[in-house]
Design an enzyme around this catalytic site. Structure first.
Site, PDB file in Angstrom:
ATOM      1  N   HIS A 243      16.464 -10.991  53.567  1.00 24.25           N
ATOM      2  CA  HIS A 243      17.463 -12.038  53.806  1.00 24.25           C
ATOM      3  C   HIS A 243      18.395 -12.110  52.606  1.00 24.25           C
ATOM      4  CE1 HIS A 243      19.180 -15.986  54.719  1.00 24.25           C
ATOM      5  NE2 HIS A 243      18.870 -15.673  55.961  1.00 24.25           N
ATOM      6  N   GLU A 302      13.948 -13.637  62.443  1.00 27.29           N
ATOM      7  CA  GLU A 302      14.058 -12.825  63.649  1.00 27.29           C
ATOM      8  C   GLU A 302      12.737 -12.236  64.120  1.00 27.29           C
ATOM      9  OE1 GLU A 302      16.642 -13.529  64.893  1.00 27.29           O
ATOM     10  OE2 GLU A 302      18.443 -12.558  64.174  1.00 27.29           O
TER      11      GLU A 302
HETATM   12  N1  ACO Z   1      14.099  -3.022  55.331  1.00 30.80           N
HETATM   13  C1  ACO Z   1      14.147  -2.144  54.322  1.00 30.80           C
HETATM   14  N2  ACO Z   1      14.892  -2.308  53.211  1.00 30.80           N
HETATM   15  C2  ACO Z   1      15.620  -3.431  53.151  1.00 30.80           C
HETATM   16  C3  ACO Z   1      15.619  -4.395  54.142  1.00 30.80           C
HETATM   17  C4  ACO Z   1      14.827  -4.175  55.281  1.00 30.80           C
HETATM   18  N3  ACO Z   1      14.764  -5.031  56.291  1.00 30.80           N
HETATM   19  N4  ACO Z   1      16.438  -5.405  53.796  1.00 30.80           N
HETATM   20  C5  ACO Z   1      16.963  -5.095  52.607  1.00 30.80           C
HETATM   21  N5  ACO Z   1      16.453  -3.893  52.194  1.00 30.80           N
HETATM   22  C6  ACO Z   1      16.725  -3.211  50.945  1.00 30.80           C
HETATM   23  C7  ACO Z   1      18.020  -2.422  51.004  1.00 30.80           C
HETATM   24  O1  ACO Z   1      17.822  -1.120  51.502  1.00 30.80           O
HETATM   25  C8  ACO Z   1      18.411  -2.427  49.559  1.00 30.80           C
HETATM   26  O2  ACO Z   1      17.627  -1.501  48.848  1.00 30.80           O
HETATM   27  P1  ACO Z   1      18.264  -0.546  47.728  1.00 30.80           P
HETATM   28  O3  ACO Z   1      18.790  -1.503  46.685  1.00 30.80           O
HETATM   29  O4  ACO Z   1      17.103   0.263  47.292  1.00 30.80           O
HETATM   30  O5  ACO Z   1      19.343   0.210  48.422  1.00 30.80           O
HETATM   31  C9  ACO Z   1      17.990  -3.820  49.073  1.00 30.80           C
HETATM   32  O6  ACO Z   1      16.929  -4.206  49.944  1.00 30.80           O
HETATM   33  C10 ACO Z   1      19.104  -4.857  49.140  1.00 30.80           C
HETATM   34  O7  ACO Z   1      19.726  -4.761  50.414  1.00 30.80           O
HETATM   35  P2  ACO Z   1      21.111  -5.457  50.768  1.00 30.80           P
HETATM   36  O8  ACO Z   1      21.652  -4.823  51.991  1.00 30.80           O
HETATM   37  O9  ACO Z   1      21.986  -5.485  49.560  1.00 30.80           O
HETATM   38  O10 ACO Z   1      20.659  -6.920  51.011  1.00 30.80           O
HETATM   39  P3  ACO Z   1      21.431  -7.999  51.846  1.00 30.80           P
HETATM   40  O11 ACO Z   1      21.247  -9.287  51.173  1.00 30.80           O
HETATM   41  O12 ACO Z   1      22.834  -7.604  52.128  1.00 30.80           O
HETATM   42  O13 ACO Z   1      20.625  -7.895  53.220  1.00 30.80           O
HETATM   43  C11 ACO Z   1      19.911  -8.328  55.379  1.00 30.80           C
HETATM   44  C12 ACO Z   1      20.237  -8.937  54.004  1.00 30.80           C
HETATM   45  C13 ACO Z   1      21.200  -7.781  56.002  1.00 30.80           C
HETATM   46  C14 ACO Z   1      19.361  -9.397  56.289  1.00 30.80           C
HETATM   47  C15 ACO Z   1      18.886  -7.178  55.205  1.00 30.80           C
HETATM   48  O14 ACO Z   1      17.701  -7.665  54.599  1.00 30.80           O
HETATM   49  C16 ACO Z   1      18.577  -6.452  56.504  1.00 30.80           C
HETATM   50  O15 ACO Z   1      19.314  -5.540  56.886  1.00 30.80           O
HETATM   51  N6  ACO Z   1      17.468  -6.827  57.203  1.00 30.80           N
HETATM   52  C17 ACO Z   1      17.129  -6.201  58.454  1.00 30.80           C
HETATM   53  C18 ACO Z   1      17.938  -6.810  59.598  1.00 30.80           C
HETATM   54  C19 ACO Z   1      17.527  -8.237  59.894  1.00 30.80           C
HETATM   55  O16 ACO Z   1      16.340  -8.550  59.936  1.00 30.80           O
HETATM   56  N7  ACO Z   1      18.552  -9.075  60.131  1.00 30.80           N
HETATM   57  C20 ACO Z   1      18.352 -10.501  60.429  1.00 30.80           C
HETATM   58  C21 ACO Z   1      18.613 -11.324  59.206  1.00 30.80           C
HETATM   59  S1  ACO Z   1      18.255 -13.031  59.466  1.00 30.80           S
HETATM   60  C22 ACO Z   1      19.661 -13.689  60.165  1.00 30.80           C
HETATM   61  O17 ACO Z   1      20.754 -13.348  59.825  1.00 30.80           O
HETATM   62  C23 ACO Z   1      19.533 -14.689  61.215  1.00 30.80           C
END
Ligand code: ACO
Length: 360
Positions: A243, A302
């Site tokens: 998140h 989710e």
């Molecule tokens: N699985 C694996 N790795 C992840 C995940 C995940 N679910 N989420 C973040 N990471 C990793 C990224 O790969 C990144 O790693 P790196 O630095 O080694 O490249 C690091 O964590 C940071 O990721 P960001 O994309 O910068 O984090 P951000 O704050 O933008 O992401 C998000 C938040 C979009 C929700 C992300 O965690 C994600 O894609 N989750 C999966 C999709 C999801 O569950 N979405 C629903 C969110 S809840 C809502 O909006 C209602």
């Protein structure tokens, strides 16, 4: 610059506070833990609208009447619209509601996803849409319009808990989109359509369908660690984890896990399905801790949403529509707050393109 705008404060709000460090969500001064056990969705609408719209003393009835009022638009859904994905079909139908800033417009917008989603899903199956019953609770009536039968107490209560849980959540992407549109004084329907368009993306409200795809892919309890490991190795994200704001477990995940357990106890979820989900959750958390030690990645809203909406009979490609059923009143309250007290949102960009050639 930071293209994700983390740490940028873009609004003051009295509506909700997301405490990412401590995993707490407060809506108008009341903690989510309390709201999910005490409130109906209609009460949440009243709570959020208070001070921003003139709310009727009998809001459940007014919302029931709004459901009846918007139902006529479902009849205008032609084959082309029904063939769209449910969220695109919902957006197209909602775009037929006129713009405005009044309580009538607001209630029609709250009613619309609850009425149009079941109608579109039934039309897709070649079935007639079922008309709303104004006398029922919002969650109860939504499930009745989907299946044609009055839901059990546990089913209605699970959907109500879901709608309460997702009703508002600070300046998330869809709420920000709604506020940007509201800042131009475009009207509530335009703001809500902007919110819905932002919500449908898989990084925001489009994740729960893919959570079920992940559970299907994993298949059995024993295969979970290896399957998840492979997915990460392919560079995929594990849906339902991580998140932008929470650095600890999303409090909404436990609110929904409670509802899923309640449904499971009533026989609405197979014990094997819940056991698989819990094993996948644990395996994913262990793996993310090992593979991404610098970034706390916990279960988000989710993950259990997926199980809950599946058990209630919604197809996975319509999960985002059900999210919109809850979040729509948050978008409206934020849009009103922005339109009443905020200014036109107009940030700056830094130009990094080519510069004009200077004549020699
Ligand atoms: N699985 C694996 N790795 C992840 C995940 C995940 N679910 N989420 C973040 N990471 C990793 C990224 O790969 C990144 O790693 P790196 O630095 O080694 O490249 C690091 O964590 C940071 O990721 P960001 O994309 O910068 O984090 P951000 O704050 O933008 O992401 C998000 C938040 C979009 C929700 C992300 O965690 C994600 O894609 N989750 C999966 C999709 C999801 O569950 N979405 C629903 C969110 S809840 C809502 O909006 C209602």
């Amino acid at each position: 610059m930071n293209s994700g705008l983390e740490d940028v404060i873009a609004a003051e709000t009295v509506l909700s506070d997301v405490d990412g460090a401590n995993g707490r969500l407060v809506i108008r001064g009341i903690s989510l833990d309390e709201l999910v056990t005490t409130s109906s969705y209609e009460e949440m609408v009243g709570l959020l609208f208070d001070g921003f719209l003139t709310v009727s003393h009998d809001l459940p009835r007014a919302l029931g009447d709004a459901r009846v009022e918007v139902f006529g638009h479902a009849a205008t859904a032609d084959a082309e619209l029904v063939a769209l994905s449910p969220v695109d079909g919902l957006r197209a139908l909602m775009a037929r509601l006129g713009d405005g800033e009044d309580i009538g417009t607001a209630l029609r917008l709250v009613a619309a996803p609850a009425v149009f989603t079941p109608a579109l899903l039934r039309l897709r199956l070649g079935l007639e849409p079922i008309a709303p019953d104004f006398s029922l609770g919002h969650a109860q009536d939504t499930l009745r319009m989907l299946t044609g039968t009055i839901p059990t107490k546990e089913q209605a209560s699970a959907l109500n808990r879901y709608l309460v849980t997702v009703v508002d959540h600070g300046l998330n992407a869809s709420t920000f989109a709604a506020r940007v549109v509201a800042s131009t004084q475009a009207g509530l329907t335009s703001s809500v359509l902007a919110g819905l368009s932002a919500l449908k993306g898989p990084l925001h409200g489009g994740a729960p369908g893919p959570v079920l795809d992940m559970l299907d892919g994993v298949g059995t309890l024993q295969d979970a660690p290896a399957w998840l490991d492979d997915a990460l190795a392919r560079g995929e994200r594990l849906m339902g984890f991580g998140h932008r704001v929470y650095r600890v477990r999303d409090p909404r995940a436990d609110a929904l896990k409670g509802a899923v357990r309640m449904l499971s106890a009533s026989g609405a979820i197979e014990p094997g399905r819940l056991a698989l989900a819990e094993a996948v959750e644990q395996a994913a958390l262990d793996l993310l801790k090992r593979k991404k030690p610098d970034r706390p990645l916990e279960t988000n809203v989710e993950f259990y949403t997926a199980l809950l909406l599946e058990a209630l009979g919604f197809p996975r490609d319509a999960f985002t529509c059900v999210f919109a059923m809850g979040r729509v009143s948050g978008w409206i309250a934020h849009a009103r707050e922005q339109a009443l007290g905020g200014r036109l949102i107009r940030p700056k960009s830094v130009y990094v393109g080519p510069v004009p050639k200077v004549a020699a």
